[in-house]
Design a protein around this motif. Structure first.
Motif, PDB file in Angstrom:
ATOM      1  N   GLU A 123      51.509 -11.398   7.676  1.00 35.20           N
ATOM      2  CA  GLU A 123      52.083 -10.219   7.008  1.00 35.20           C
ATOM      3  C   GLU A 123      53.081  -9.514   7.932  1.00 35.20           C
ATOM      4  OE1 GLU A 123      48.805  -7.850   5.832  1.00 35.20           O
ATOM      5  OE2 GLU A 123      48.215  -9.145   4.158  1.00 35.20           O
ATOM      6  N   LEU A 124      52.726  -9.442   9.231  1.00 34.15           N
ATOM      7  CA  LEU A 124      53.647  -8.822  10.181  1.00 34.15           C
ATOM      8  C   LEU A 124      54.939  -9.623  10.299  1.00 34.15           C
ATOM      9  CD1 LEU A 124      54.127  -6.614  12.274  1.00 34.15           C
ATOM     10  CD2 LEU A 124      53.015  -8.066  13.974  1.00 34.15           C
ATOM     11  N   THR A 125      54.802 -10.974  10.274  1.00 30.42           N
ATOM     12  CA  THR A 125      56.001 -11.822  10.327  1.00 30.42           C
ATOM     13  C   THR A 125      56.875 -11.604   9.095  1.00 30.42           C
ATOM     14  OG1 THR A 125      54.773 -13.484  11.600  1.00 30.42           O
ATOM     15  CG2 THR A 125      56.811 -14.200  10.515  1.00 30.42           C
ATOM     16  N   GLN A 126      56.224 -11.527   7.918  1.00 31.81           N
ATOM     17  CA  GLN A 126      56.994 -11.279   6.687  1.00 31.81           C
ATOM     18  C   GLN A 126      57.696  -9.927   6.743  1.00 31.81           C
ATOM     19  OE1 GLN A 126      54.270 -11.705   3.455  1.00 31.81           O
ATOM     20  NE2 GLN A 126      54.007 -13.926   3.718  1.00 31.81           N
ATOM     21  N   ALA A 127      56.969  -8.915   7.239  1.00 28.94           N
ATOM     22  CA  ALA A 127      57.594  -7.585   7.353  1.00 28.94           C
ATOM     23  C   ALA A 127      58.770  -7.618   8.330  1.00 28.94           C
ATOM     24  CB  ALA A 127      56.550  -6.568   7.811  1.00 28.94           C
ATOM     25  N   ASN A 128      58.596  -8.337   9.461  1.00 23.81           N
ATOM     26  CA  ASN A 128      59.701  -8.438  10.427  1.00 23.81           C
ATOM     27  C   ASN A 128      60.884  -9.172   9.826  1.00 23.81           C
ATOM     28  OD1 ASN A 128      58.349  -7.090  12.491  1.00 23.81           O
ATOM     29  ND2 ASN A 128      57.359  -8.951  13.245  1.00 23.81           N
ATOM     30  N   ASN A 129      60.605 -10.214   9.016  1.00 21.38           N
ATOM     31  CA  ASN A 129      61.704 -10.922   8.348  1.00 21.38           C
ATOM     32  C   ASN A 129      62.434 -10.006   7.377  1.00 21.38           C
ATOM     33  OD1 ASN A 129      61.105 -13.295   9.702  1.00 21.38           O
ATOM     34  ND2 ASN A 129      59.702 -14.025   8.118  1.00 21.38           N
ATOM     35  N   LYS A 154      54.780  -1.332   0.673  1.00 24.29           N
ATOM     36  CA  LYS A 154      53.971  -2.336   1.371  1.00 24.29           C
ATOM     37  C   LYS A 154      53.541  -1.855   2.740  1.00 24.29           C
ATOM     38  CE  LYS A 154      53.987  -7.242   2.499  1.00 24.29           C
ATOM     39  NZ  LYS A 154      54.775  -8.504   2.480  1.00 24.29           N
ATOM     40  N   SER A 155      54.420  -1.093   3.377  1.00 27.08           N
ATOM     41  CA  SER A 155      54.075  -0.570   4.706  1.00 27.08           C
ATOM     42  C   SER A 155      52.947   0.450   4.627  1.00 27.08           C
ATOM     43  CB  SER A 155      55.308   0.063   5.345  1.00 27.08           C
ATOM     44  OG  SER A 155      54.984   0.647   6.564  1.00 27.08           O
ATOM     45  N   ARG A 156      52.942   1.270   3.540  1.00 28.71           N
ATOM     46  CA  ARG A 156      51.853   2.238   3.389  1.00 28.71           C
ATOM     47  C   ARG A 156      50.510   1.534   3.181  1.00 28.71           C
ATOM     48  NH1 ARG A 156      55.903   5.049   0.524  1.00 28.71           N
ATOM     49  NH2 ARG A 156      55.206   4.143  -1.452  1.00 28.71           N
ATOM     50  N   GLU A 157      50.535   0.376   2.476  1.00 27.77           N
ATOM     51  CA  GLU A 157      49.292  -0.364   2.280  1.00 27.77           C
ATOM     52  C   GLU A 157      48.773  -0.965   3.580  1.00 27.77           C
ATOM     53  OE1 GLU A 157      50.206  -3.257  -0.624  1.00 27.77           O
ATOM     54  OE2 GLU A 157      50.403  -1.818  -2.293  1.00 27.77           O
ATOM     55  N   GLN A 158      49.709  -1.309   4.474  1.00 28.54           N
ATOM     56  CA  GLN A 158      49.305  -1.955   5.720  1.00 28.54           C
ATOM     57  C   GLN A 158      49.359  -1.008   6.914  1.00 28.54           C
ATOM     58  OE1 GLN A 158      51.956  -5.241   6.105  1.00 28.54           O
ATOM     59  NE2 GLN A 158      51.033  -6.406   4.441  1.00 28.54           N
ATOM     60  N   GLN A 159      49.379   0.276   6.649  1.00 28.42           N
ATOM     61  CA  GLN A 159      49.532   1.248   7.736  1.00 28.42           C
ATOM     62  C   GLN A 159      48.364   1.199   8.711  1.00 28.42           C
ATOM     63  OE1 GLN A 159      50.103   5.183   6.299  1.00 28.42           O
ATOM     64  NE2 GLN A 159      50.593   6.046   8.297  1.00 28.42           N
ATOM     65  N   HIS A 160      47.132   0.932   8.194  1.00 26.69           N
ATOM     66  CA  HIS A 160      45.953   0.890   9.062  1.00 26.69           C
ATOM     67  C   HIS A 160      45.938  -0.378   9.911  1.00 26.69           C
ATOM     68  CE1 HIS A 160      44.852  -1.471   5.526  1.00 26.69           C
ATOM     69  NE2 HIS A 160      43.969  -2.122   6.315  1.00 26.69           N
ATOM     70  N   LYS A 161      46.811  -1.374   9.581  1.00 27.30           N
ATOM     71  CA  LYS A 161      46.839  -2.624  10.328  1.00 27.30           C
ATOM     72  C   LYS A 161      47.861  -2.605  11.458  1.00 27.30           C
ATOM     73  CE  LYS A 161      45.506  -5.334   6.275  1.00 27.30           C
ATOM     74  NZ  LYS A 161      45.902  -6.438   5.354  1.00 27.30           N
ATOM     75  N   ASP A 170      56.945   2.613  12.333  1.00 28.66           N
ATOM     76  CA  ASP A 170      58.111   2.994  13.147  1.00 28.66           C
ATOM     77  C   ASP A 170      59.357   2.258  12.675  1.00 28.66           C
ATOM     78  OD1 ASP A 170      56.040   3.078  16.147  1.00 28.66           O
ATOM     79  OD2 ASP A 170      56.422   4.611  14.616  1.00 28.66           O
ATOM     80  N   ASN A 171      59.215   0.969  12.351  1.00 28.46           N
ATOM     81  CA  ASN A 171      60.372   0.195  11.894  1.00 28.46           C
ATOM     82  C   ASN A 171      60.901   0.716  10.561  1.00 28.46           C
ATOM     83  OD1 ASN A 171      60.292  -1.501  14.096  1.00 28.46           O
ATOM     84  ND2 ASN A 171      58.922  -2.975  13.126  1.00 28.46           N
ATOM     85  N   ILE A 172      59.984   1.090   9.664  1.00 31.36           N
ATOM     86  CA  ILE A 172      60.420   1.623   8.360  1.00 31.36           C
ATOM     87  C   ILE A 172      61.118   2.968   8.541  1.00 31.36           C
ATOM     88  CG2 ILE A 172      59.552   2.515   6.159  1.00 31.36           C
ATOM     89  CD1 ILE A 172      57.453   0.304   6.250  1.00 31.36           C
ATOM     90  N   ALA A 173      60.608   3.784   9.462  1.00 31.43           N
ATOM     91  CA  ALA A 173      61.279   5.059   9.733  1.00 31.43           C
ATOM     92  C   ALA A 173      62.693   4.823  10.262  1.00 31.43           C
ATOM     93  CB  ALA A 173      60.459   5.871  10.738  1.00 31.43           C
TER      94      ALA A 173
END
Length: 351
Positions: free
Chosen positions: A102-108, A271-278, A284-287
């Motif tokens: 999931e982190l890789t997908q978010a980074n992509n 999606k970032s709000r759903e994964q915020q606890h992870k 920071d990247n979304i901000a």
């Protein structure tokens, strides 16, 4: 599977060493003492060692059967604990792998948005260069209009001079006629003298007429130059209108792309709000992406303002062209009047 080299002899030696230390030889203790081997390999070998050594001594006065049952129960509990630990480790690794994916997908997604932002910045820079070029073109048009106005003023001045010359010629013609009527009342000798004077004056008038013709041809040339300048301005204005339409279409496409980016950014934020606890790093990247979006919005606002300024300049140029066309029509009218007066003067002189 056990590492090559772990044998029954190694298990027996390790069990003896553990027992010498005053501890009960178990699978974990034997494995810890050896530093290698799997539990599935050590357990049957350790059981064989116990059978060979005939462990039947009482522990604190307990029967041997009870001691064996307790040992068996202990080993079973130990195996269950090991199995649960292994299962928990596998679940942790699976969860960790899922989080990494999931982190890789978010980074992509962030990389794609960053690349898209870079493309928008490049497009904004290209539009800025095109705006500068159009501003330079508008400045050239202003210079051309100024030159055309100067030429128009010169043509008007020359036309006024021609009018004054024609008025002077008319006055001289009237004076000549008065003198001619006066001289007709005199004697034949006076008439001969008047004729000679009239011929002299006629030659002077012919010279003046030739000068007027030369000035008229020059006025025609200037008028032709003004026509060419007017046509060039109209063509250049049409080109500016086409460039303005292209720039407007490009700006509309960029606005659509920005709206699409906003939708993508909203999806990424959800999606970032759903994964915020992870992962706090995703927040920071979304901000940072939100800040970059605000910069892009500012750039779009600046481009829109520049587009409106360019449009206003284009309208002003069109107004100047219309004014110049009206002035050219006035010059043509004045030219027609001068030609009519010149024709009347020729007819009066030929009588």
């Amino acid at each position: 599977m056990a590492r090559a080299g772990v044998t029954y002899h190694d298990i027996a030696k390790a069990a003896e060493a553990v027992k010498t230390q005053g501890q009960e030889p178990t699978v974990d203790r034997v494995r810890e003492h050896l530093g290698t081997g799997s539990k599935s390999t050590i357990a049957p070998l350790l059981k064989r060692w116990r059978s060979d050594n005939g462990e039947a001594a009482a522990v604190s006065g307990l029967p041997n059967d009870l001691v064996e049952v307790i040992k068996s129960l202990h080993e079973r509990v130990q195996q269950m604990a090991d199995h649960r630990i292994e299962q928990a480790r596998r679940e942790f690794e699976a969860l960790n792998e899922e989080l990494r994916n999931e982190l890789t997908q978010a980074n992509n997604a962030i990389a794609q948005l960053t690349a898209r932002q870079q493309d928008l910045e490049n497009q904004a820079e290209r539009l800025s260069k095109e705006k500068s070029e159009q501003s330079q073109s508008l400045e050239d048009v202003r210079v051309s209009l100024a030159n055309a106005e100067s030429q128009r003023d010169e043509a008007l001045t020359r036309a006024n001079d021609l009018k004054e010359s024609v008025s002077e010629l008319k006055q001289e013609n009237r004076d000549i006629r008065d003198h001619f009527e006066h001289y007709q009342q005199r004697t034949a000798e006076d008439r001969q003298q008047e004729r000679e004077q009239f011929h002299l004056v006629s030659r002077g008038l012919k010279d003046q007429i030739q000068d007027l013709q030369l000035r008229l041809s020059q006025a025609d040339s200037k008028a032709s130059e003004l026509v060419d300048a007017n046509e060039w301005l109209q063509r250049h204005t049409h080109e500016l209108e086409q460039a303005n339409a292209i720039q407007k279409g490009t700006l509309d496409r960029q606005v659509a792309d920005i709206q699409k980016l906003e939708h993508q950014l909203n999806d990424a934020s959800a999606k970032s709000r759903e994964q915020q606890h992870k992962s706090e790093q995703l927040v920071d990247n979304i901000a940072a992406l939100t800040s970059q979006k605000a910069d892009v919005d500012k750039q779009v606002a600046v481009l829109s303002q520049a587009f409106e300024t360019t449009k206003a300049d284009l309208i002003a140029s069109q107004n100047r062209v219309e004014v110049l066309s009206d002035e050219y029509k006035l010059i043509l009218q004045e030219k027609a009047v001068i030609q009519g007066q010149f024709k009347q003067l020729q007819e009066s002189l030929s009588r």
